[in-house]
Design a protein around this motif. Structure first.
Motif, PDB file in Angstrom:
ATOM      1  N   SER A   8      11.249 -26.733 -31.509  1.00  0.00           N
ATOM      2  CA  SER A   8       9.773 -27.649 -31.546  1.00  0.00           C
ATOM      3  C   SER A   8       9.486 -27.667 -33.083  1.00  0.00           C
ATOM      4  O   SER A   8       9.873 -26.891 -33.897  1.00  0.00           O
ATOM      5  N   HIS A   9       8.718 -28.706 -33.150  1.00  0.00           N
ATOM      6  CA  HIS A   9       7.901 -28.527 -34.274  1.00  0.00           C
ATOM      7  C   HIS A   9       6.278 -29.359 -33.742  1.00  0.00           C
ATOM      8  O   HIS A   9       6.418 -30.179 -33.089  1.00  0.00           O
ATOM      9  N   ARG A  10       5.409 -28.560 -34.421  1.00  0.00           N
ATOM     10  CA  ARG A  10       4.137 -29.020 -34.214  1.00  0.00           C
ATOM     11  C   ARG A  10       3.303 -29.380 -35.456  1.00  0.00           C
ATOM     12  O   ARG A  10       3.494 -28.542 -36.215  1.00  0.00           O
ATOM     13  N   THR A  11       2.220 -30.172 -35.404  1.00  0.00           N
ATOM     14  CA  THR A  11       1.613 -30.424 -36.640  1.00  0.00           C
ATOM     15  C   THR A  11       0.055 -31.089 -36.260  1.00  0.00           C
ATOM     16  O   THR A  11      -0.010 -31.391 -35.322  1.00  0.00           O
ATOM     17  N   GLY A  12      -0.753 -30.772 -37.185  1.00  0.00           N
ATOM     18  CA  GLY A  12      -2.169 -31.356 -36.951  1.00  0.00           C
ATOM     19  C   GLY A  12      -3.229 -30.622 -37.641  1.00  0.00           C
ATOM     20  O   GLY A  12      -2.828 -29.823 -38.350  1.00  0.00           O
ATOM     21  N   ASN A  13      -4.401 -30.618 -37.206  1.00  0.00           N
ATOM     22  CA  ASN A  13      -5.493 -29.716 -37.461  1.00  0.00           C
ATOM     23  C   ASN A  13      -5.876 -29.210 -36.470  1.00  0.00           C
ATOM     24  O   ASN A  13      -6.374 -29.632 -35.556  1.00  0.00           O
ATOM     25  N   GLY A  14      -5.753 -27.931 -36.573  1.00  0.00           N
ATOM     26  CA  GLY A  14      -6.314 -26.860 -35.642  1.00  0.00           C
ATOM     27  C   GLY A  14      -7.726 -26.338 -35.820  1.00  0.00           C
ATOM     28  O   GLY A  14      -8.340 -26.849 -36.849  1.00  0.00           O
ATOM     29  N   SER A  15      -8.249 -25.535 -35.009  1.00  0.00           N
ATOM     30  CA  SER A  15      -9.708 -25.040 -35.224  1.00  0.00           C
ATOM     31  C   SER A  15      -9.781 -24.251 -36.585  1.00  0.00           C
ATOM     32  O   SER A  15     -11.063 -24.208 -36.937  1.00  0.00           O
ATOM     33  N   MET A  16      -8.688 -23.685 -37.094  1.00  0.00           N
ATOM     34  CA  MET A  16      -8.750 -22.943 -38.285  1.00  0.00           C
ATOM     35  C   MET A  16      -8.235 -23.948 -39.435  1.00  0.00           C
ATOM     36  O   MET A  16      -8.122 -23.218 -40.463  1.00  0.00           O
ATOM     37  N   GLY A  17      -8.055 -25.091 -39.528  1.00  0.00           N
ATOM     38  CA  GLY A  17      -7.885 -25.957 -40.536  1.00  0.00           C
ATOM     39  C   GLY A  17      -6.300 -26.589 -39.991  1.00  0.00           C
ATOM     40  O   GLY A  17      -5.815 -26.531 -39.110  1.00  0.00           O
ATOM     41  N   PRO A  18      -5.631 -27.090 -41.310  1.00  0.00           N
ATOM     42  CA  PRO A  18      -4.334 -27.600 -41.056  1.00  0.00           C
ATOM     43  C   PRO A  18      -3.121 -26.513 -40.386  1.00  0.00           C
ATOM     44  O   PRO A  18      -3.276 -25.549 -40.440  1.00  0.00           O
ATOM     45  N   LEU A  19      -2.517 -27.302 -39.448  1.00  0.00           N
ATOM     46  CA  LEU A  19      -1.529 -26.366 -38.644  1.00  0.00           C
ATOM     47  C   LEU A  19       0.304 -27.111 -38.899  1.00  0.00           C
ATOM     48  O   LEU A  19       0.252 -28.320 -38.632  1.00  0.00           O
ATOM     49  N   ALA A  20       0.715 -26.374 -39.094  1.00  0.00           N
ATOM     50  CA  ALA A  20       2.298 -26.533 -38.753  1.00  0.00           C
ATOM     51  C   ALA A  20       3.269 -25.616 -38.470  1.00  0.00           C
ATOM     52  O   ALA A  20       2.798 -24.306 -38.824  1.00  0.00           O
ATOM     53  N   ALA A  21       4.070 -25.920 -37.381  1.00  0.00           N
ATOM     54  CA  ALA A  21       4.691 -24.651 -36.763  1.00  0.00           C
ATOM     55  C   ALA A  21       6.065 -25.154 -36.271  1.00  0.00           C
ATOM     56  O   ALA A  21       6.214 -26.482 -36.071  1.00  0.00           O
ATOM     57  N   VAL A  22       7.036 -24.261 -36.404  1.00  0.00           N
ATOM     58  CA  VAL A  22       8.444 -24.686 -35.746  1.00  0.00           C
ATOM     59  C   VAL A  22       8.771 -23.520 -34.912  1.00  0.00           C
ATOM     60  O   VAL A  22       8.281 -22.476 -35.148  1.00  0.00           O
ATOM     61  N   GLY A  23       9.586 -23.875 -33.981  1.00  0.00           N
ATOM     62  CA  GLY A  23      10.046 -22.453 -33.044  1.00  0.00           C
ATOM     63  C   GLY A  23      10.985 -23.087 -31.934  1.00  0.00           C
ATOM     64  O   GLY A  23      11.637 -24.215 -32.094  1.00  0.00           O
ATOM     65  N   ARG A  24      10.980 -22.232 -30.960  1.00  0.00           N
ATOM     66  CA  ARG A  24      12.055 -22.380 -29.800  1.00  0.00           C
ATOM     67  C   ARG A  24      11.166 -21.846 -28.835  1.00  0.00           C
ATOM     68  O   ARG A  24      10.538 -20.850 -28.674  1.00  0.00           O
ATOM     69  N   ILE A  25      11.458 -22.575 -27.574  1.00  0.00           N
ATOM     70  CA  ILE A  25      10.800 -22.213 -26.275  1.00  0.00           C
ATOM     71  C   ILE A  25      11.937 -22.207 -25.048  1.00  0.00           C
ATOM     72  O   ILE A  25      12.688 -23.239 -25.255  1.00  0.00           O
ATOM     73  N   SER A  26      11.982 -21.486 -24.338  1.00  0.00           N
ATOM     74  CA  SER A  26      12.763 -21.276 -23.328  1.00  0.00           C
ATOM     75  C   SER A  26      12.113 -21.536 -21.918  1.00  0.00           C
ATOM     76  O   SER A  26      11.192 -20.925 -21.696  1.00  0.00           O
ATOM     77  N   PHE A  27      12.739 -22.343 -20.990  1.00  0.00           N
ATOM     78  CA  PHE A  27      12.300 -22.627 -19.716  1.00  0.00           C
ATOM     79  C   PHE A  27      13.080 -22.001 -18.500  1.00  0.00           C
ATOM     80  O   PHE A  27      14.394 -22.364 -18.957  1.00  0.00           O
ATOM     81  N   ASP A  28      12.586 -21.569 -17.634  1.00  0.00           N
ATOM     82  CA  ASP A  28      13.432 -20.701 -16.480  1.00  0.00           C
ATOM     83  C   ASP A  28      13.775 -21.913 -15.330  1.00  0.00           C
ATOM     84  O   ASP A  28      14.712 -21.498 -14.404  1.00  0.00           O
ATOM     85  N   GLY A  29      13.143 -22.895 -15.385  1.00  0.00           N
ATOM     86  CA  GLY A  29      13.352 -23.780 -14.418  1.00  0.00           C
ATOM     87  C   GLY A  29      12.464 -23.520 -13.215  1.00  0.00           C
ATOM     88  O   GLY A  29      12.327 -24.058 -12.180  1.00  0.00           O
ATOM     89  N   ASN A  30      11.662 -22.486 -12.933  1.00  0.00           N
ATOM     90  CA  ASN A  30      10.999 -21.968 -11.873  1.00  0.00           C
ATOM     91  C   ASN A  30       9.528 -21.826 -12.487  1.00  0.00           C
ATOM     92  O   ASN A  30       8.561 -21.128 -11.498  1.00  0.00           O
ATOM     93  N   GLY A  31       9.060 -22.492 -13.699  1.00  0.00           N
ATOM     94  CA  GLY A  31       7.855 -22.226 -13.928  1.00  0.00           C
ATOM     95  C   GLY A  31       7.141 -21.419 -15.046  1.00  0.00           C
ATOM     96  O   GLY A  31       6.011 -21.115 -15.398  1.00  0.00           O
ATOM     97  N   ASN A  32       8.095 -20.658 -15.576  1.00  0.00           N
ATOM     98  CA  ASN A  32       7.973 -19.471 -16.492  1.00  0.00           C
ATOM     99  C   ASN A  32       8.673 -19.888 -17.799  1.00  0.00           C
ATOM    100  O   ASN A  32       9.667 -20.565 -18.074  1.00  0.00           O
TER     101      ASN A  32
END
Length: 109
Positions: A8-32
């Protein structure tokens, strides 16, 4: 539903100012879900931030992320047969969006 790992990558203006992020997210297919992300918030860097939560996906390929306190934190739309999705943060005062792309196909497991 979502299942597997996404980069993933996320960008924009957060409540604390400019935000940029990269990461990895895993889904189990059951809502977690579980994720690790690295981010810059208003020029301050944090690394290897771990998050867990749940998610819901509707039949129309829209969905939401929910934190461990039960708060809805993002809205998403799944595209390209689940290979990618887009999201918008629901944090008050923020205008942050993100893109997530599947890292592995089911046949790679």
């Amino acid at each position: 539903t979502l299942k597997g790992s996404y980069g993933s990558h996320r960008t924009g203006n957060g409540s604390m100012g400019p935000l940029a992020a990269v990461g990895r997210i895993s889904f189990d297919g059951n809502g977690n879900s579980s994720s690790v992300q690295n981010m810059s918030r208003n020029g301050t860097y944090t690394f290897d931030v771990e998050l867990v939560g749940t998610y819901e996906v509707a039949e129309d390929c829209t969905g939401k992320f929910i934190d461990t306190m039960g708060n809805e934190v993002s809205r998403i739309v799944i595209v390209d047969d689940g290979k990618e999705f887009y999201g918008l943060s629901l944090t008050a005062g923020a205008a942050v969006y993100g893109v997530w792309k599947k890292i592995h196909n089911d046949r790679d497991r």
